[in-house]
Scaffold this motif. Structure first.
Motif, PDB file in Angstrom:
ATOM      1  N   GLU A  37       1.126  -1.012   0.229  1.00 48.78           N
ATOM      2  CA  GLU A  37       0.146  -0.102   0.230  1.00 48.78           C
ATOM      3  C   GLU A  37       0.455   1.007  -0.304  1.00 48.78           C
ATOM      4  O   GLU A  37       0.496   2.340  -0.905  1.00 48.78           O
ATOM      5  CB  GLU A  37      -1.089   0.249   1.415  1.00 48.78           C
ATOM      6  N   THR A  38       1.951   1.104   1.028  1.00 48.79           N
ATOM      7  CA  THR A  38       2.277   2.118   0.790  1.00 48.79           C
ATOM      8  C   THR A  38       3.723   2.529  -0.329  1.00 48.79           C
ATOM      9  O   THR A  38       3.634   3.779  -0.916  1.00 48.79           O
ATOM     10  CB  THR A  38       4.084   1.925   1.612  1.00 48.79           C
TER      11      THR A  38
ATOM     12  N   ARG B 147       1.356   4.204  -2.431  1.00 58.11           N
ATOM     13  CA  ARG B 147       0.719   5.613  -2.675  1.00 58.11           C
ATOM     14  C   ARG B 147       1.898   5.906  -3.250  1.00 58.11           C
ATOM     15  O   ARG B 147       1.925   7.395  -3.278  1.00 58.11           O
ATOM     16  CB  ARG B 147       1.237   5.727  -0.705  1.00 58.11           C
TER      17      ARG B 147
END
Length: 152
Positions: A132-133, A136
């Motif tokens: 997810e990082t 992003r």
């Protein structure tokens, strides 16, 4: 319509042959996919591509995942098929989530580094936190390993 089925059959046959060739390499790590397991992973691939609204040409990602992850200390014969299936799903999901900003190899390298490192073999942690990082960073135009600031 017949042509489409014929092309799919030829592609499936080529994909299974790539898995057989990968088995020659993965045997030294105690990992092997049977014909049935390979066919299952290819069916799952078709489903995830459809769900993620992606089209894939050529070799496909499964052989790359097999070669990249076969030496992981967290993958063994008993969890091999399930792990490869999940990694394939995760790959396509985060390929979309990262807006295709990174190459397949960059995503796979990042996945492997995180899986063997901070995730300690946890697919849930890989998927829900580390990647997810990663996605992003792609969406906000940051570099692959660039640290996030307090606002990001």
């Amino acid at each position: 319509m017949e042509d489409k089925k014929w092309l799919e059959a030829v592609n499936d046959s080529m994909q299974l042959e790539r898995i057989r060739k990968a088995n020659d390499y993965t045997k030294k790590f105690g990992l092997f996919l049977s014909e049935e397991e390979g066919a299952l992973l290819l069916r799952e691939r078709k489903e995830v591509l459809r769900n993620q609204e992606r089209v894939e040409f050529g070799e496909g990602i499964l052989p790359k995942l097999i070669y990249a992850f076969c030496d992981s200390p967290y993958i063994y014969q008993d969890n091999y098929v399930e792990t490869m299936g999940r990694l394939q799903d995760i790959f396509y999901f985060y390929k979309n989530e990262s807006l295709d900003e990174y190459t397949d190899d960059e995503l796979i390298d990042f996945m492997k580094e995180q899986f063997d490192g901070p995730c300690q073999g946890s697919l849930d942690y890989l998927e829900d936190t580390r990647l997810e990082t990663f996605a992003r960073r792609a969406r906000f135009g940051r570099g692959l390993y660039e640290e996030e600031d307090e606002e990001g």
